[in-house]
Motif scaffolding. Structure first.
Motif, PDB file in Angstrom:
ATOM      1  N   GLY A 180       4.162  -4.672  -1.196  1.00 27.37           N
ATOM      2  CA  GLY A 180       4.274  -3.745  -0.081  1.00 27.37           C
ATOM      3  C   GLY A 180       5.661  -3.153   0.066  1.00 27.37           C
ATOM      4  N   LEU A 222       2.768  -0.303   3.393  1.00 30.04           N
ATOM      5  CA  LEU A 222       3.023  -0.883   4.700  1.00 30.04           C
ATOM      6  C   LEU A 222       3.537   0.179   5.666  1.00 30.04           C
ATOM      7  N   PRO A 254      -0.340  -3.412   6.840  1.00 35.72           N
ATOM      8  CA  PRO A 254      -0.974  -2.584   5.814  1.00 35.72           C
ATOM      9  C   PRO A 254      -1.381  -1.217   6.364  1.00 35.72           C
ATOM     10  N   ILE A 276      -3.210  -6.952   1.478  1.00 38.71           N
ATOM     11  CA  ILE A 276      -1.835  -7.398   1.287  1.00 38.71           C
ATOM     12  C   ILE A 276      -1.330  -8.065   2.564  1.00 38.71           C
ATOM     13  N   GLY A 331       4.145  -7.951   2.189  1.00 38.88           N
ATOM     14  CA  GLY A 331       3.339  -7.157   1.279  1.00 38.88           C
ATOM     15  C   GLY A 331       2.887  -7.874   0.027  1.00 38.88           C
TER      16      GLY A 331
END
Length: 343
Positions: A85, A92, A97, A112, A117
């Motif tokens: 991420g 993100l 997310p 994620i 992430g």
């Protein structure tokens, strides 16, 4: 009229019958009937239990997933440590997310992790590996200790039984969870300086030792009671009269008769250790970042669930399925070993 002696002879000479006229026979298809051992009878009863068989497959699936975690990671193309991420823009937004349902997509099957992430699927796979195999090590150590001390106390009796019994009583007086929470950091501080990070292998070793220390007493007490009733049986007395050593009597006569409680209790002990390990990690005294672990995932999910319930869903569902399957497997094993249970 046929005499009794003629009848006995005719039975002996009849094909398919033994000298007593009853030891052999034919089934409906003409095949010879063959006696089965207790183990074969147990296996046959277990195979007829569909719930037990399904539970066994589920448990084996979890262990296979943990064992093959590196292979799955290579095929999947991701690992549990990389912060995808943060490396890929757009995944993100404000730490959560961007895509719905926790970022689930063809690229990230389970989404994620918020903030960092990381891939949730890989976190879960390696978390299963960490938790299950730590629990297996604790279970093996606890069962072996319980067999040695429980059988020794029951067979030899006297001072040995008194000493082992008092040790069991003392250890069972400890509150397990509080002992784990208090002593895991203390034991870790003995081996690692405060300014240094504790290696994962050392943390796992400490968990195994501390949980083994208070994990064997219940099975040992059960085996002691079972052996106390077995040592007065005629075949044990006959073995003593024949000059068999205590080691041989324990190995050849007693241990085969305590396999049932050992197997049944093992199927209950392992899931209990799984939940204990997860609970310690949740409280921050078990496995910590960045080691993937079920309990650590629950601890992180406690901070995210208001905005991303998906992150909590997968580890929670996996643990519930595993614990229920293992408990059902334990019930099925117990029933399979009980020849008097109605089917």
């Amino acid at each position: 009229m046929t005499s009794p002696s003629q009848t006995a002879v005719s039975k002996t000479d009849t094909p398919g019958l033994g000298p007593d006229g009853l030891s052999k026979g034919k089934d409906r298809k003409g095949g010879e009937l063959v006696g089965r051992s207790p183990g074969q009878l147990m296996w046959a009863r277990f195979r007829r239990d569909r719930i037990g068989v399904i539970s066994a497959y589920v448990v084996l699936f979890f262990f296979a997933v943990g064992l093959l975690a590196p292979v799955i990671s290579a095929l999947y193309g991701k690992d549990p440590y990389t912060r995808y991420g943060m490396l890929t823009p757009g995944l993100l937004t404000n730490g959560y997310p961007t895509q719905p349902n926790g970022g689930i997509s063809s690229e990230f099957w389970f989404g994620i992790e918020p903030t960092l992430g990381r891939d949730v699927f890989m976190q879960l796979i390696y978390g299963i590996r960490t938790t299950l195999y730590t629990a297996v090590a604790i279970t093996i150590a606890s069962v072996l200790t319980a067999i040695v001390l429980g059988v020794a106390a029951g067979y030899f009796g006297g001072k040995i039984d008194y000493f082992i019994g008092r040790v069991i009583d003392l250890l069972m007086a400890f509150p397990n969870q509080l002992f784990f929470v208090a002593f895991v950091p203390v034991v870790g501080a003995v081996f690692v300086a405060p300014e240094d990070a504790m290696p994962t292998w050392l943390r796992a070793t400490i968990l195994i030792l501390v949980m083994w220390f208070l994990g064997w007493m219940s099975l040992a007490r059960l085996l002691r009671g079972t052996v106390l009733s077995l040592r007065e049986r005629e075949y044990i007395e006959a073995a003593k009269v024949s000059g068999a050593s205590p080691a041989r009597i324990v190995r050849r006569e007693l241990l085969p008769n305590v396999v049932t409680p050992i197997l049944v209790q093992t199927t209950y002990m392992l899931p209990n250790f799984v939940t204990s390990i997860a609970g310690l990690s949740f409280l921050g005294v078990g496995f910590v970042e960045p080691t993937p672990d079920w309990g650590r995932m629950f601890a992180n999910a406690a901070d995210y669930y208001r905005n991303d319930i998906t992150y909590l869903f997968f580890p929670g569902l996996a643990m519930v399925i595993f614990i229920v399957a293992f408990n059902l497997l334990g019930d099925s094993v117990r029933d399979a070993f009980d020849p008097k249970r109605a089917r």
